[in-house]
Design an enzyme around this catalytic site. Structure first.
Site, PDB file in Angstrom:
ATOM      1  N   HIS A   1      -2.308   0.565  24.610  1.00 44.57           N
ATOM      2  CA  HIS A   1      -2.857  -0.778  24.489  1.00 44.57           C
ATOM      3  C   HIS A   1      -4.111  -0.848  25.342  1.00 44.57           C
ATOM      4  CE1 HIS A   1       0.130  -2.708  21.985  1.00 44.57           C
ATOM      5  NE2 HIS A   1       1.106  -2.197  22.725  1.00 44.57           N
TER       6      HIS A   1
ATOM      7  N   ASP B   1      -9.861  -4.188  23.864  1.00 45.82           N
ATOM      8  CA  ASP B   1      -9.663  -4.673  22.506  1.00 45.82           C
ATOM      9  C   ASP B   1     -10.917  -5.296  21.908  1.00 45.82           C
ATOM     10  OD1 ASP B   1      -7.050  -3.875  22.305  1.00 45.82           O
ATOM     11  OD2 ASP B   1      -6.173  -5.845  22.601  1.00 45.82           O
TER      12      ASP B   1
ATOM     13  N   GLY C   1      -7.165  -0.291  11.241  1.00 42.74           N
ATOM     14  CA  GLY C   1      -6.883  -0.091  12.660  1.00 42.74           C
ATOM     15  C   GLY C   1      -5.606   0.671  12.931  1.00 42.74           C
TER      16      GLY C   1
ATOM     17  N   LEU D   1       0.809  -1.218   0.000  1.00 42.05           N
ATOM     18  CA  LEU D   1       0.000   0.000   0.000  1.00 42.05           C
ATOM     19  C   LEU D   1       0.844   1.271   0.000  1.00 42.05           C
ATOM     20  CD1 LEU D   1      -2.922  -0.975   2.412  1.00 42.05           C
ATOM     21  CD2 LEU D   1      -2.776  -1.163  -0.084  1.00 42.05           C
TER      22      LEU D   1
END
Length: 347
Positions: free
Chosen positions: A125, A155, A82, A60
């Site tokens: 995170h 998550d 993401g 990409l």
């Protein structure tokens, strides 16, 4: 493919954790999901998060790869990415470009902090996102540090599942005649939303902003995990009075005056100590046998291996084997458009 999302095509830009989980949910329920990964990337075929995907390798950062992705998007219903805010724009593949190519496209963006805000450009995170949303503070015992609930709340619950829901909602809006749009799915927002009931309790004066002091956070003796004689555990969730009575009966404590008043908070510490002592007199499986068939809300705490073999899970095929790997089956289930059995990813 079969399932309620059959006929939809979703492009997934390869990433980790919550975005692949959202893509897995869409693929499980019938969407064609094409995962775009970088050339030479290792594909872990044993990873359940990658199941039921076709994988294409595109660079990409190259004009050819970007052109190929844009061509794919023109015939697709949605895209999931993401990356941190701005990464897709720097590749020339941001929502302005792709929505111009396909005005009905649903462009799903999965981040920890969101596309804007004080922390938007920072790394993080799951543990960081749920710390900032207040969710982590609620989880743990009184007088002890908060306990990270794996990465389930940020998550997957507050991230991937929210994005999957957002994608389906926006795709339904397109079907009903609206234009495509961008979904800003942030794990801080999603994990905060998962605590909505606690905020309602707080407003009614039923929730203290102190960990381990409330009915669902290990303060209540009838809602906690207890160690058994063999070092294993049982889970007790006897909130309603009728379930509480059955729990006491199974434990042989029905006539103990200490337990006469279930909601006497002042007695909770003493009740909990007595329950812990009583439960340590038998093994986990002995208690499971005593409470088998009763509505006492007492359940053995199973390991992963034990969960695979548990009768209820076997009856419902809660776990399946895909490519030799044990993993959870698609959920929920549908009467008219059942999901197909997942398959390993195919490059």
């Amino acid at each position: 493919m079969s399932g309620p999302l059959k006929g939809l095509r979703i492009i997934e830009i390869a990433g980790l954790g919550p975005a692949p989980f959202a893509a897995m949910m869409l693929a499980d329920h019938g969407a064609e999901v094409i995962r775009i990964d970088r050339p030479g990337a290792h594909i872990e075929s044993r990873d359940p998060l990658l199941r039921s995907r076709t994988i294409r390798f595109l660079d990409l950062k190259s004009p050819d790869g970007q052109a190929a992705l844009r061509d794919l998007v023109k015939t697709s219903d949605g895209l999931i990415e993401g990356f941190r805010p701005g990464v897709m724009e720097r590749l020339g593949l941001g929502p302005d470009v792709l929505l111009a190519d396909n005005p009905q496209l649903v462009y799903g963006r999965m981040t920890g902090w969101g596309q804007d805000g004080f922390y938007a450009a920072r790394a993080g995170h799951d543990i960081n996102y749920i710390a900032a949303s207040g969710a982590l503070h609620m989880i743990g015992r009184k007088g002890e540090a908060p306990v990270p609930p794996l990465n389930l709340v940020g998550d997957f619950g507050g991230g991937g599942m929210m994005l999957a829901f957002g994608m389906v909602s926006a795709l339904l809006a397109v079907k009903n005649g609206t234009a495509g749009q961008v979904i800003d799915c942030a794990m801080t927002d999603g994990s905060a939303l998962l605590t909505a009931m606690m905020w309602g309790f707080r407003a009614s004066g039923f929730w203290q902003d102190e960990r381990g002091s409330n009915i669902l956070d290990t303060a209540a003796p009838f809602y906690d995990v207890y160690e058994t004689a063999d070092g294993k555990h049982i889970a007790v969730g006897a909130i309603e009075p009728q379930f509480y009575a059955l729990m006491l009966n199974g434990l042989g404590l029905s006539d103990d005056p200490l337990f006469a008043f279930q909601m006497d908070i002042q007695n909770w510490p003493a009740q909990k100590a007595a329950l812990a002592m009583r439960i340590r007199t038998k093994t986990r499986d002995a208690w499971a046998a005593i409470f088998d068939g009763q509505d006492a809300c007492v359940t053995p705490v199973l390991s992963m291996n034990e969960a695979l073999a548990a009768p209820h899970n076997r009856d419902r095929n809660t776990f399946i084997t895909v490519g030799g790997v044990d993993q959870p089956a698609p959920a929920p289930r549908y009467s008219a458009t059942p999901c197909a059995t997942p398959v390993p990813p195919k490059a």
